[in-house]
Each structure stands twice: as structure tokens, then as C-alpha cells.
Design an enzyme around this catalytic site. Structure first.
Site, PDB file in Angstrom:
ATOM      1  N   TYR A  45      -2.354  -0.503  10.282  1.00  0.00           N
ATOM      2  CA  TYR A  45      -2.257  -0.932   8.890  1.00  0.00           C
ATOM      3  C   TYR A  45      -0.938  -0.468   8.267  1.00  0.00           C
ATOM      4  O   TYR A  45      -0.221  -1.252   7.637  1.00  0.00           O
ATOM      5  CB  TYR A  45      -3.449  -0.355   8.113  1.00  0.00           C
ATOM      6  CG  TYR A  45      -3.505  -0.744   6.659  1.00  0.00           C
ATOM      7  CD1 TYR A  45      -3.893  -2.021   6.273  1.00  0.00           C
ATOM      8  CD2 TYR A  45      -3.193   0.181   5.660  1.00  0.00           C
ATOM      9  CE1 TYR A  45      -3.960  -2.381   4.935  1.00  0.00           C
ATOM     10  CE2 TYR A  45      -3.264  -0.171   4.322  1.00  0.00           C
ATOM     11  CZ  TYR A  45      -3.647  -1.446   3.959  1.00  0.00           C
ATOM     12  OH  TYR A  45      -3.714  -1.791   2.629  1.00  0.00           O
TER      13      TYR A  45
ATOM     14  N   SER B 246       0.857  -1.184   0.000  1.00  0.00           N
ATOM     15  CA  SER B 246       0.000   0.000   0.000  1.00  0.00           C
ATOM     16  C   SER B 246       0.890   1.230   0.000  1.00  0.00           C
ATOM     17  O   SER B 246       2.049   1.173   0.426  1.00  0.00           O
ATOM     18  CB  SER B 246      -0.892   0.008   1.245  1.00  0.00           C
ATOM     19  OG  SER B 246      -1.546   1.257   1.406  1.00  0.00           O
TER      20      SER B 246
END
Length: 283
Positions: free
Chosen positions: A155, A142
Site C-alpha cells: 500500500y 495517504s
């Protein structure tokens, strides 16, 4: 020797995993689509049927936090007697919440899937790739693995860890014909922040110290949802990566991801921090 290529994809029941499974099947690949719960295979089955590629997709149960399942699947792949051309580690979820509020248990849960799960599956598959002398290991990371953002510390930290591990793996395995690659999507229209999110308990507490900031942050997330890009773009990039005999280490995908990296490279640190904080809506 078969004339098709084979890929193993984790987290294939939805999002990038589902789209990548169908995209590669349409390109002629044999897809071993894995998911934690095979009862959630219906969406992928329907998409494969609509695309006319259902015969190229196999379904296998795999919880990437379950060592026995990982070992059993790796053994099954090895016994097929065919090369495995690519492994795509896509399984993952998000724990939204402010860093000071996330509990140790919630953070460990995040890492167990997003980091340790991807590492464990990769280690199980690497012996096969070493024997055959080639292979691609693609980590669906990501932009949050390169740039931290308010509200997603768990995350982001799991993806930062994945980035470091994968970059090192790339250096270690390249001599064996194995290419480790990081695909870094920005904001796309998947369910990672909705159905696949496990909100920290503090986000649900209206009397928490960060309650007002949480409300502003969630409002900004909801506002930005309509602007999220088509996730098929990420599936197309992954398909190009596994077809490329010498892929790069990193692929930032999405205008927002590329912009974040560009701004961090040209702005003074204090100014870049201000941009990130303002865009998040927390203050």
C-alpha cells in the site's frame, strides 16, 4: 453555461468517496459518482436521500483498471458539453502483509488500482481540462505515501509512487490552469483495512516465518481501530480543496498524519525508526 460545478469521483461506493460525494452535492456540485460495481450503490443512494441531494448525484460504472471503461466514461463526460471542474481519484484498496511475503502478483494487483488506475483516469480526463483551461485533479493518497509503516509495504509503495507522479503532474499542468493536489489522510474509520483489504496469503498461514509478528501487528491494528478519526474530516478537506482556486500541493489530514511528519522532521533517523517500529507492535 450551467451555474453548477461538476466533479467526477472514483471509488464512491464507500468511505471517503461516498462522504465526499454527499458533501459536495450538499455544496451544490453535480457529482458523477463512479464505482466498480453499481450493485454497491445502495449505501450512497441512502446517504444522498437522507441529505436531500439525490438529484445532484449520477451513478456510473467504472473499474479504474479497465481501459475501455475509462475511455468510455471520459468520452461521455466530454460529450456532456459542460466543464468538469474537478476529478477526485479515490478508488483504492490495501494489501496488508510483510514486504518479504507479498507476491509479485499481489503487488501488481495493488499498483494496478492505487497507482496505474489513478494515472489512467487522470490521463483520460486531462485533454478535457486542457481544452477548458482549468480543473482540479485530487489524488486521495495517504500518510503512507510519505512515511512507510510495517505491514503495509504494498500500500505504501503504491502511494509513494502516486505522490511522485502527482507532484510532477502539478509542475507540468499548472501553466494550463490545472492544479494537481495530494490529500494524505492518516488513520480514519473507513473499511480500507477490513472489507476493502486483500490480505496477502502469507498472513493466513500460521506456520509462516512472520506468523508471530503478524499476530502482534494485527492485534495492534485492532486496538487502534477504536481511536480512528471521523472520515468526514477528509471529505470536508477535499471539498475545501476543490473550492480553492489555488490549492496547495499537499494536505496531510489527521493528527496522526501531521504528527508523523513532524516527528520525522525533528527526530534523528534512528530514533524515528524506533518510534515507527514500536508503534506498529511487530517487535
Amino acid at each position: 453555461m450551467t451555474n453548477h460545478k461538476t466533479v467526477l469521483i472514483t471509488g464512491a461506493s464507500s468511505g471517503f468517496g461516498l462522504l465526499t460525494s454527499v458533501t459536495l452535492a450538499k455544496c451544490g456540485w453535480r457529482v458523477l459518482a463512479t464505482m466498480r460495481d453499481l450493485d454497491r450503490r445502495t449505501k450512497l443512494e441512502t446517504a444522498a436521500l437522507d441529505a436531500g441531494v439525490q438529484e445532484r448525484i449520477e451513478f456510473h460504472a467504472l473499474d479504474v483498471t479497465n481501459a475501455e471503461q475509462i475511455a468510455a466514461l471520459a468520452d461521455l463526460v466530454a460529450k456532456r458539453g459542460e466543464p468538469l471542474h474537478a476529478l477526485i481519484n479515490n478508488a483504492g484498496f490495501a494489501v496488508p502483509g510483510f514486504a518479504e511475503d507479498v507476491t509479485d502478483a499481489e503487488l501488481r494487483d495493488q499498483f494496478d488500482t492505487n497507482f496505474f488506475g489513478a494515472v489512467a483516469v487522470t490521463r483520460a480526463i486531462l485533454p478535457l481540462m486542457r481544452r477548458q483551461g482549468f480543473g482540479h485533479v485530487v489524488m486521495v493518497s495517504s500518510i503512507s505515501g510519505r512515511v512507510g509503516f510495517p505491514g503495509v509495504s504494498s500500500y505504501a509503495s503504491s502511494k509513494f509512487a502516486l505522490e511522485g507522479w502527482t507532484e510532477t503532474l502539478r509542475y507540468e499542468m499548472k501553466a494550463f490552469g490545472i492544479y494537481a493536489v495530494l490529500v494524505e489522510p492518516g488513520s480514519f474509520a473507513t473499511d480500507i483495512w477490513t472489507r476493502n483489504a486483500k490480505m496477502t496469503a502469507a498472513l493466513k498461514n500460521p506456520s509462516a516465518a512472520n506468523a508471530a509478528r503478524v499476530a502482534r501487528w494485527r492485534s495492534r491494528i485492532d486496538q487502534s481501530a477504536k481511536d480512528r478519526a471521523d472520515p468526514q474530516t477528509v471529505a470536508d478537506v477535499i471539498a475545501r480543496v476543490v473550492e480553492n482556486p489555488r490549492p496547495n500541493l499537499r494536505y496531510a489530514v489527521g493528527r496522526d498524519a501531521r504528527m508523523a511528519l513532524r516527528l520525522r522532521g525533528i527526530l534523528p533517523a534512528s530514533m524515528f525508526e524506533g518510534v515507527i517500529i514500536k508503534s506498529s507492535g511487530v517487535d
